[in-house]
Design a protein around this motif. Structure first.
Motif, PDB file in Angstrom:
ATOM      1  N   LEU A  73      11.417   2.522  -8.358  1.00  0.00           N
ATOM      2  CA  LEU A  73      10.334   1.886  -7.606  1.00  0.00           C
ATOM      3  C   LEU A  73       9.769   0.700  -8.376  1.00  0.00           C
ATOM      4  N   ARG A  74       9.667   0.854  -9.685  1.00  0.00           N
ATOM      5  CA  ARG A  74       9.173  -0.242 -10.517  1.00  0.00           C
ATOM      6  C   ARG A  74      10.112  -1.435 -10.455  1.00  0.00           C
ATOM      7  N   ALA A  75      11.417  -1.149 -10.496  1.00  0.00           N
ATOM      8  CA  ALA A  75      12.398  -2.237 -10.442  1.00  0.00           C
ATOM      9  C   ALA A  75      12.335  -2.963  -9.108  1.00  0.00           C
ATOM     10  N   VAL A  76      12.178  -2.215  -8.017  1.00  0.00           N
ATOM     11  CA  VAL A  76      12.092  -2.841  -6.685  1.00  0.00           C
ATOM     12  C   VAL A  76      10.839  -3.706  -6.593  1.00  0.00           C
TER      13      VAL A  76
ATOM     14  N   LEU B 134       9.128  -5.237  -9.093  1.00  0.00           N
ATOM     15  CA  LEU B 134       9.279  -6.439  -9.902  1.00  0.00           C
ATOM     16  C   LEU B 134      10.192  -7.451  -9.235  1.00  0.00           C
ATOM     17  N   ARG B 135      11.263  -6.974  -8.595  1.00  0.00           N
ATOM     18  CA  ARG B 135      12.168  -7.900  -7.895  1.00  0.00           C
ATOM     19  C   ARG B 135      11.468  -8.567  -6.725  1.00  0.00           C
ATOM     20  N   ALA B 136      10.579  -7.823  -6.033  1.00  0.00           N
ATOM     21  CA  ALA B 136       9.842  -8.397  -4.903  1.00  0.00           C
ATOM     22  C   ALA B 136       8.870  -9.461  -5.381  1.00  0.00           C
ATOM     23  N   TRP B 137       8.228  -9.226  -6.514  1.00  0.00           N
ATOM     24  CA  TRP B 137       7.300 -10.235  -7.033  1.00  0.00           C
ATOM     25  C   TRP B 137       8.010 -11.508  -7.472  1.00  0.00           C
ATOM     26  N   GLN B 138       9.212 -11.319  -8.028  1.00  0.00           N
ATOM     27  CA  GLN B 138       9.930 -12.494  -8.484  1.00  0.00           C
ATOM     28  C   GLN B 138      10.434 -13.346  -7.303  1.00  0.00           C
TER      29      GLN B 138
ATOM     30  N   ALA C 139       0.830  -1.209   0.000  1.00  0.00           N
ATOM     31  CA  ALA C 139       0.000   0.000   0.000  1.00  0.00           C
ATOM     32  C   ALA C 139       0.864   1.259   0.000  1.00  0.00           C
ATOM     33  N   ALA C 140       1.963   1.216   0.791  1.00  0.00           N
ATOM     34  CA  ALA C 140       2.846   2.379   0.839  1.00  0.00           C
ATOM     35  C   ALA C 140       3.525   2.612  -0.512  1.00  0.00           C
ATOM     36  N   LEU C 141       3.965   1.518  -1.166  1.00  0.00           N
ATOM     37  CA  LEU C 141       4.588   1.660  -2.475  1.00  0.00           C
ATOM     38  C   LEU C 141       3.598   2.170  -3.509  1.00  0.00           C
ATOM     39  N   GLY C 142       2.346   1.720  -3.376  1.00  0.00           N
ATOM     40  CA  GLY C 142       1.331   2.205  -4.307  1.00  0.00           C
ATOM     41  C   GLY C 142       1.081   3.695  -4.152  1.00  0.00           C
ATOM     42  N   ARG C 143       1.001   4.155  -2.897  1.00  0.00           N
ATOM     43  CA  ARG C 143       0.809   5.595  -2.677  1.00  0.00           C
ATOM     44  C   ARG C 143       2.028   6.390  -3.179  1.00  0.00           C
ATOM     45  N   ALA C 144       3.225   5.850  -2.911  1.00  0.00           N
ATOM     46  CA  ALA C 144       4.427   6.549  -3.376  1.00  0.00           C
ATOM     47  C   ALA C 144       4.455   6.626  -4.898  1.00  0.00           C
ATOM     48  N   TRP C 145       4.060   5.533  -5.554  1.00  0.00           N
ATOM     49  CA  TRP C 145       4.054   5.537  -7.020  1.00  0.00           C
ATOM     50  C   TRP C 145       3.107   6.607  -7.550  1.00  0.00           C
TER      51      TRP C 145
END
Length: 338
Positions: A329-332, A334-338, A46-52
């Motif tokens: 942020l996008r790279a972080v 995608l790495r978390a999902w992988q 949620a925090a990453l979504g708000r930051a994005w």
């Protein structure tokens, strides 16, 4: 009164509503699940979504502002300080290329003095320019105007507090050789006229740097006197003496035939304060310039013109920084999902 902010292309501001696009839901990212109650809360997501969303909004806003061209318009700022409004009136005639007496001239045989001065002394103009450049650099609160003269006055810099401009003008005075004739009267009238149409805000002085005088006719004397009275101008003359020339205070009516003495006596009749400094060598020139600085240190109010400032580059840099953070942020993510 000038606006605080203006835009070179104000029509671009109609694009500002585009900044809300990151807040709109995107259906292609929605996942259909029968029940979410058993899932733990994803605070990081949620925090990453708000930051994005915030970064995307900031990037769009900055891009639109960069296109609109924000700027602070040219303004006039009232300032106060201690100093003076000084016109530097510098003789650029051919005689200023002659050499001054060397610093140790008092120890030289008088019969050999002229030869020693011609071979070892510093050129008068060079000494004057170097010391005046130092004088300008040490007085940041003063406003300077710069003018050279020989047969005609040559305005180089109008009144400014930006000493780099004045320094460049003083340096430019070393280019080429001067003319043979000197018209002090016309130069003084032009220097005093620099104060025309200017509000009286404090001490005013014309600093004349010259090695010789010129005869002023009655009409010119009358005009100089009236101009000095009208603009309430003081005068200081740094007289660069030539070898074996008479002193300015030499008594006697017969000495009125000497142009420098005649000019000095006329200056004493002007309505404003007048100071004369006789300089034989570089050290005496330095003392004269220093004394002028001590005398002219009074409260001074003046209006400074602040140039326009463009903020387009800052807005574009902000947009680039936001986009870089979005990619990071996008790279972080995608790495978390992988």
């Amino acid at each position: 009164m000038n606006a605080l902010l203006e835009f070179a292309h104000p029509w671009a501001l109609v694009l500002l509503p585009l900044a809300v696009l990151p807040l709109l839901p995107r259906r292609r990212q929605a996942l259909v699940l029968p029940h979410l109650g058993w899932l733990p809360p994803d605070r990081l997501g949620a925090a990453l979504g708000r930051a994005w969303r915030l970064l995307a909004m900031a990037a769009l806003l900055a891009i639109v502002l960069a296109i609109a061209g924000p700027m602070r318009p040219e303004t006039l700022v009232q300032r106060s300080g201690r100093g003076a409004e000084i016109v530097l009136l510098i003789d650029r005639s051919r005689s200023m290329d002659e050499r001054m007496l060397p610093a140790d001239w008092r120890t030289i045989d008088p019969l050999n003095l002229r030869y020693q001065a011609g071979s070892r002394g510093e050129p008068k103009g060079k000494v004057a320019r170097e010391l005046l450049a130092r004088f300008v650099g040490e007085r940041p609160d003063d406003r300077f105007s710069l003018m050279f003269f020989s047969t005609q006055p040559m305005r180089v810099v109008r009144f400014t507090q930006h000493d780099a401009v004045v320094q460049a003008g003083i340096t430019a005075g070393s280019v080429g050789r001067g003319l043979a004739d000197t018209d002090v009267g016309r130069a003084l009238l032009a220097a005093i006229a620099e104060y025309d149409q200017r509000a009286y805000t404090g001490s005013r002085i014309v600093l004349l740097v010259s090695d010789g005088g010129a005869r002023l006719d009655a009409a010119t004397k009358k005009r100089v006197h009236a101009a000095a009275l009208r603009n309430r101008v003081s005068l200081a003359w740094i007289y660069l003496r030539s070898v074996n020339s008479l002193k300015l205070d030499t008594p006697g009516e017969a000495n009125e035939a000497v142009p420098e003495i005649a000019l000095h006596r006329f200056f004493q009749t002007l309505p404003g304060a007048y100071r004369a400094y006789e300089a034989d060598d570089p050290e005496s020139v330095a003392r004269a310039v220093a004394d002028v600085g001590r005398q002219q240190n009074f409260p001074l109010d003046f209006t400074e013109r602040v140039p326009r400032r463009d903020f387009s580059a800052a807005a574009l840099a902000t947009a680039i920084a936001c986009c870089a953070l979005l990619f990071a942020l996008r790279a972080v993510t995608l790495r978390a999902w992988q």
